[in-house]
Design an enzyme around this catalytic site. Sequence first.
Site, PDB file in Angstrom:
ATOM      1  NE  ARG A 238      -4.147  -1.707   0.058  1.00 59.98           N
ATOM      2  CZ  ARG A 238      -4.150  -2.862  -0.580  1.00 59.98           C
ATOM      3  NH1 ARG A 238      -3.068  -3.228  -1.255  1.00 59.98           N
ATOM      4  NH2 ARG A 238      -5.213  -3.651  -0.543  1.00 59.98           N
ATOM      5  CG  ASP A 262       0.939  -3.207  -8.568  1.00 64.29           C
ATOM      6  OD1 ASP A 262       0.665  -2.876  -9.739  1.00 64.29           O
ATOM      7  OD2 ASP A 262       0.264  -4.036  -7.920  1.00 64.29           O
ATOM      8  CD  GLU A 267      -4.146   2.230  -6.240  1.00 64.16           C
ATOM      9  OE1 GLU A 267      -5.067   1.415  -6.498  1.00 64.16           O
ATOM     10  OE2 GLU A 267      -3.099   1.886  -5.678  1.00 64.16           O
ATOM     11  CG  HIS A 286      -3.514  -1.833  -6.951  1.00 63.25           C
ATOM     12  ND1 HIS A 286      -4.033  -1.074  -5.934  1.00 63.25           N
ATOM     13  CD2 HIS A 286      -3.219  -3.044  -6.372  1.00 63.25           C
ATOM     14  CE1 HIS A 286      -4.057  -1.761  -4.808  1.00 63.25           C
ATOM     15  NE2 HIS A 286      -3.572  -2.966  -5.051  1.00 63.25           N
ATOM     16  N   GLY A 288      -1.304  -6.320  -8.664  1.00 65.00           N
ATOM     17  CA  GLY A 288      -0.952  -7.438  -7.800  1.00 65.00           C
ATOM     18  C   GLY A 288      -1.981  -8.546  -7.765  1.00 65.00           C
TER      19      GLY A 288
END
Length: 320
Positions: A238, A262, A267, A286, A288
């Site tokens: 995060r 990432d 966002e 993002h 992941g």
Amino acid sequence: MTRLRCAILDDYYDTVLSLADWPRLADKVDVTAFTHPFTDEDAAAAALADTDIICAMRERTPFPRTLIERLPNLKLLITSGMRNAAIDIEAAKARGIIVCGTQYARDPTAPLAMGLILELTRRIGQENARMHAGQPWQALGGVEIEGKTLGIIGLGKLGTKVAGLAKAFGMHVIAWSPNLTPEHCREAGVGYASKEELFATADVITIHVVLSDRSRGLVGAADLARMKPSAYLVNTSRAPIVDEAALLQALREKRIAGAALDVFSVEPLPVAHPLRGLDNVVLTPHLGYVTEESFRAHYGQMVDCIAAWLGGAEPPRRLA
């Protein structure tokens, strides 16, 4: 019978309706997928005002108390994953809203972290882009990770998985977190280091702790200052765990070799964000948890949860 309305949020790829058996609910529920994020809370409240069921993908859309109180029809809120810091659970409880989660069969974030490490050190994506653009042959030299030291912040399930992958690449692995013990490191087959030692000695540092009040700002300016000029930072956890202003300064001044990120404080990452203008940063949106397999698992469990709730049964994986 009054039909219920179900909203599937943040379907960025416009594929959700094909990834699970939504027609199973068709006799009682009208399902709508939203393919773009809401611009703000007012937009979310307006779009979801008549919605009975919401299926949220991770933390893409926050559900603070202020939004929950503006959704009078909401009865069931399902999030992918069994933890979602963007949902005010207490506010949902106060309204009598049932909150449920979904489980991962596997966690795809660990391989992504290794991919980002390889991109930082071998410039695979950059060279691919140069090849497609017709630019001169071989412009970017690489760095070998075999024999280098990987420092892992957080040696839980995910951090331990990253450690195993890194060792398969021949890396020496050390770890630290506020509660980590030398005994746990020995059990995981990695070396224990203090926070200061990890930042001073690791060639690559990767973050795998959960965001909390305690971990917010865990990596600050003093930590980044300890890193070697040749070292890299990877964050797939995060964004607020790292002091963004301090990281930007370190990258601009080339005090570390680079970073791979990432996750971001906002966002989707704004187009004008200064991170986008740095040439020593690898940015991914993002990714992941973003795989077809994980999406099929999450949305399939969401359908199961809705079906159980419609049938009067206790919905599975209830969080509130």
